[in-house]
Write a protein that holds these residues in place. Structure first.
Motif, PDB file in Angstrom:
ATOM      1  N   GLU A 145      47.466  68.060 -59.247  1.00  0.00           N
ATOM      2  CA  GLU A 145      47.366  67.670 -60.657  1.00  0.00           C
ATOM      3  C   GLU A 145      48.043  66.324 -60.900  1.00  0.00           C
ATOM      4  N   LEU A 146      49.111  66.050 -60.197  1.00  0.00           N
ATOM      5  CA  LEU A 146      49.778  64.756 -60.337  1.00  0.00           C
ATOM      6  C   LEU A 146      48.937  63.632 -59.740  1.00  0.00           C
ATOM      7  N   VAL A 147      48.253  63.905 -58.642  1.00  0.00           N
ATOM      8  CA  VAL A 147      47.326  62.913 -58.096  1.00  0.00           C
ATOM      9  C   VAL A 147      46.225  62.627 -59.105  1.00  0.00           C
ATOM     10  N   GLN A 148      45.751  63.677 -59.777  1.00  0.00           N
ATOM     11  CA  GLN A 148      44.721  63.503 -60.787  1.00  0.00           C
ATOM     12  C   GLN A 148      45.214  62.656 -61.958  1.00  0.00           C
ATOM     13  N   THR A 149      46.462  62.835 -62.337  1.00  0.00           N
ATOM     14  CA  THR A 149      47.040  61.975 -63.381  1.00  0.00           C
ATOM     15  C   THR A 149      46.967  60.521 -62.972  1.00  0.00           C
ATOM     16  N   CYS A 150      47.372  60.236 -61.756  1.00  0.00           N
ATOM     17  CA  CYS A 150      47.305  58.861 -61.249  1.00  0.00           C
ATOM     18  C   CYS A 150      45.877  58.342 -61.323  1.00  0.00           C
ATOM     19  N   ALA A 151      44.928  59.146 -60.850  1.00  0.00           N
ATOM     20  CA  ALA A 151      43.532  58.706 -60.794  1.00  0.00           C
ATOM     21  C   ALA A 151      42.983  58.406 -62.189  1.00  0.00           C
ATOM     22  N   LEU A 152      43.252  59.280 -63.144  1.00  0.00           N
ATOM     23  CA  LEU A 152      42.691  59.102 -64.478  1.00  0.00           C
ATOM     24  C   LEU A 152      43.333  57.942 -65.230  1.00  0.00           C
ATOM     25  N   VAL A 153      44.656  57.821 -65.135  1.00  0.00           N
ATOM     26  CA  VAL A 153      45.345  56.730 -65.834  1.00  0.00           C
ATOM     27  C   VAL A 153      44.888  55.380 -65.281  1.00  0.00           C
ATOM     28  N   HIS A 154      44.807  55.278 -63.959  1.00  0.00           N
ATOM     29  CA  HIS A 154      44.349  54.034 -63.355  1.00  0.00           C
ATOM     30  C   HIS A 154      42.879  53.766 -63.673  1.00  0.00           C
ATOM     31  N   ASP A 155      42.064  54.822 -63.681  1.00  0.00           N
ATOM     32  CA  ASP A 155      40.642  54.673 -63.984  1.00  0.00           C
ATOM     33  C   ASP A 155      40.440  54.076 -65.373  1.00  0.00           C
ATOM     34  N   ASP A 156      41.226  54.546 -66.335  1.00  0.00           N
ATOM     35  CA  ASP A 156      41.097  54.025 -67.694  1.00  0.00           C
ATOM     36  C   ASP A 156      41.473  52.553 -67.776  1.00  0.00           C
ATOM     37  N   VAL A 157      42.476  52.153 -67.002  1.00  0.00           N
ATOM     38  CA  VAL A 157      42.848  50.734 -66.973  1.00  0.00           C
ATOM     39  C   VAL A 157      41.707  49.912 -66.378  1.00  0.00           C
ATOM     40  N   ARG A 177      42.234  61.028 -77.327  1.00  0.00           N
ATOM     41  CA  ARG A 177      43.424  60.293 -77.781  1.00  0.00           C
ATOM     42  C   ARG A 177      43.428  58.911 -77.140  1.00  0.00           C
ATOM     43  N   ASP A 178      44.354  58.067 -77.595  1.00  0.00           N
ATOM     44  CA  ASP A 178      44.509  56.766 -76.952  1.00  0.00           C
ATOM     45  C   ASP A 178      44.785  56.945 -75.471  1.00  0.00           C
ATOM     46  N   ALA A 179      44.106  56.149 -74.650  1.00  0.00           N
ATOM     47  CA  ALA A 179      44.432  56.107 -73.231  1.00  0.00           C
ATOM     48  C   ALA A 179      45.863  55.599 -73.072  1.00  0.00           C
ATOM     49  N   VAL A 180      46.462  55.846 -71.923  1.00  0.00           N
ATOM     50  CA  VAL A 180      47.877  55.509 -71.729  1.00  0.00           C
ATOM     51  C   VAL A 180      48.134  54.026 -71.947  1.00  0.00           C
ATOM     52  N   HIS A 181      47.263  53.156 -71.434  1.00  0.00           N
ATOM     53  CA  HIS A 181      47.524  51.721 -71.587  1.00  0.00           C
ATOM     54  C   HIS A 181      47.443  51.297 -73.048  1.00  0.00           C
ATOM     55  N   VAL A 182      46.573  51.937 -73.819  1.00  0.00           N
ATOM     56  CA  VAL A 182      46.483  51.635 -75.248  1.00  0.00           C
ATOM     57  C   VAL A 182      47.721  52.166 -75.972  1.00  0.00           C
ATOM     58  N   ASP A 183      48.145  53.359 -75.608  1.00  0.00           N
ATOM     59  CA  ASP A 183      49.317  53.979 -76.228  1.00  0.00           C
ATOM     60  C   ASP A 183      50.568  53.126 -76.037  1.00  0.00           C
ATOM     61  N   VAL A 184      50.768  52.620 -74.829  1.00  0.00           N
ATOM     62  CA  VAL A 184      51.943  51.775 -74.562  1.00  0.00           C
ATOM     63  C   VAL A 184      51.834  50.462 -75.334  1.00  0.00           C
ATOM     64  N   ALA A 188      48.417  47.593 -69.881  1.00  0.00           N
ATOM     65  CA  ALA A 188      47.741  47.897 -68.622  1.00  0.00           C
ATOM     66  C   ALA A 188      48.739  47.975 -67.473  1.00  0.00           C
ATOM     67  N   ALA A 189      49.676  47.034 -67.426  1.00  0.00           N
ATOM     68  CA  ALA A 189      50.672  47.036 -66.347  1.00  0.00           C
ATOM     69  C   ALA A 189      51.559  48.277 -66.421  1.00  0.00           C
ATOM     70  N   ALA A 190      51.972  48.645 -67.632  1.00  0.00           N
ATOM     71  CA  ALA A 190      52.802  49.842 -67.781  1.00  0.00           C
ATOM     72  C   ALA A 190      52.042  51.098 -67.368  1.00  0.00           C
ATOM     73  N   ALA A 191      50.755  51.168 -67.732  1.00  0.00           N
ATOM     74  CA  ALA A 191      49.949  52.338 -67.352  1.00  0.00           C
ATOM     75  C   ALA A 191      49.790  52.433 -65.844  1.00  0.00           C
ATOM     76  N   ILE A 192      49.656  51.298 -65.180  1.00  0.00           N
ATOM     77  CA  ILE A 192      49.598  51.321 -63.715  1.00  0.00           C
ATOM     78  C   ILE A 192      50.875  51.941 -63.150  1.00  0.00           C
ATOM     79  N   LEU A 193      52.014  51.607 -63.751  1.00  0.00           N
ATOM     80  CA  LEU A 193      53.277  52.193 -63.301  1.00  0.00           C
ATOM     81  C   LEU A 193      53.332  53.697 -63.580  1.00  0.00           C
ATOM     82  N   VAL A 194      52.769  54.131 -64.706  1.00  0.00           N
ATOM     83  CA  VAL A 194      52.699  55.565 -64.996  1.00  0.00           C
ATOM     84  C   VAL A 194      51.917  56.268 -63.894  1.00  0.00           C
TER      85      VAL A 194
END
Length: 426
Positions: free
Chosen positions: A129-141, A151-158, A176-182
């Protein structure tokens, strides 16, 4: 294998949005944390069978509590802005499809009877599930997607936390950079989880080899997807290759193989599960293609026609193009070439592309291929002597991720049940 103790880190003055994000994660835990941890250690296979997503969710709560403690010890702002977002994204929403495949692969091979094995399976599922988090957050960026799960994607939220996005759109550099770190942090946590599981040497080697392959395949599939957009690929062969790497292996085949490895399954059973998983996984991705083109935003949590505007080199698009070429339909070819891959494409033109997918017969061909793949997956399952109730649950999962009813009928386009409904909203 316990992943930390104590309460989540206290908030500090780094913005009301950060505090709200952190508070939402913090509410996941209560004064009975130690009792819950003991319950996780003692959970029975029967309990997990009844609700796999809930059991994996409880494992994630324990694991992420420890990770948030570690983050707070490093820096409060980092804990709130990055770590809390990674935790929240992982905990909130989703059907835990990959976890379910891992669990039922284990159970199909008569695994899960030993408490230690059960706990290991839950931790490994949490890692997925954590790998999936990485995949989805990066995919949105990478796709510049403004929404995820409605909801707002992580990069939009930050970005919103630190200033309203400008006309440059949702992919502002800081957000976008912060979401990559997430995403990076979630992947690091996933590797930590894998390192924490207690396995004998033979199983450890097998599980780690699968994990390494899965991560590489996931990145390869994502790159082929991106590169296909960049070059405007319309290749049927390439689209299936991308679907295999991006969806089939990572989402279905590898999780089933993890379950088989944990159960100590023989070569025949493992091969049957992997072959079935490959077919079901491609069907999973093809359903995603259909929902990406025809899905209802209220169901998917994503803007309508995203894959058309992004120029995704899907099997659906490849078949439509091939059919138009075969009939020398220049009008349809001109439409596809002019519209697909245009980020500013009007809704009316999105509808025209959808109509082309229907009139060329591409949509019907994809639906038929999905159905045939699931039938083949079920035949592969028949080659293994699996535990009956787990075998039945796997067949049900195959149908669900492919957007089919138990009888094998295609899901209604207005009520998608494929990976965008199962995955994009998870």
């Amino acid at each position: 294998m316990r992943a930390g103790t104590g309460a989540p880190p206290a908030t500090s003055g780094s913005g009301s949005v950060a505090a709200e994000v952190h508070t939402r994660v913090r509410r996941r835990w209560d004064a009975a944390a130690e009792t819950r941890r003991d319950t996780l250690d003692a959970v029975s296979a029967h309990d997990i069978d009844a609700d796999v997503p809930a059991a994996v969710g409880r494992a994630l709560e324990v694991i992420l509590q420890g990770r948030l403690d570690d983050a707070a010890a490093v820096d409060g702002t980092f804990a709130q802005d990055i770590a809390a977002r990674a935790a929240r994204f992982t905990l909130e929403g989703g059907k835990r499809i990959r976890s379910q495949f891992l669990w039922w692969g284990l159970r199909a091979c008569a695994g899960g009877r030993d408490p230690g094995q059960t706990e290991t399976a839950l931790h490994l599922a949490a890692g997925l599930e954590l790998v999936q988090t990485c995949a989805l957050v990066h995919d949105d960026v990478m796709d510049g997607s403004p929404l995820r799960r409605g909801r707002d994607a992580v990069h939009v939220d930050v970005q919103t936390q630190y200033g309203t996005p400008t006309a440059g759109g949702p992919g502002e550099p800081f957000g976008a950079a912060a979401a990559i770190l997430v995403g990076d942090l979630a992947l690091s946590w996933a590797d930590d989880v894998l390192a924490s599981v207690d396995l004998d040497d033979a199983k450890a080697r097998q599980v780690r080899a699968l994990w390494q392959s899965m991560r590489t395949e996931m990145v390869a599939g994502q790159y082929l997807d991106l590169q296909g957009q960049a070059i405007g690929s319309r290749s049927i062969i390439r689209s299936i290759r991308t679907a295999s790497l991006k969806g089939a292996l990572y989402s279905v085949e590898r999780p089933l193989a993890f379950g088989a490895a944990l159960a100590g399954a023989d070569e025949t059973a493992t091969r049957a599960l992997r072959s079935a998983g490959r077919c079901a996984g491609i069907a999973f991705q093809l359903r995603d293609d259909l929902i990406g083109a025809f899905g209802d935003p209220a169901e998917t949590g994503k803007p309508s026609g995203d894959d058309i505007r992004d120029g995704k080199g899907t099997y659906l698009l490849a078949v439509a193009t091939a059919r138009a070429e075969a009939t020398a339909d220049r009008e349809l070819l001109t439409l596809l070439n002019a519209c697909v891959g245009r980020a500013d494409l009007a809704d009316a033109d999105v509808r025209r592309v959808r109509e082309a997918f229907v009139t060329t017969g591409a949509r019907a061909i994809v639906e038929d291929k999905i159905l045939r793949l699931i039938r083949t997956a079920n035949r592969h399952l028949g080659a293994g002597a699996f535990v009956p109730h787990a075998d039945r649950r796997l067949r049900e999962l195959f149908h669900r991720v492919a957007g089919l009813s138990a009888a094998g009928d295609p899901a209604a386009p207005s009520a998608p049940r494929g990976p965008r409904a199962e995955g994009r909203s998870r």
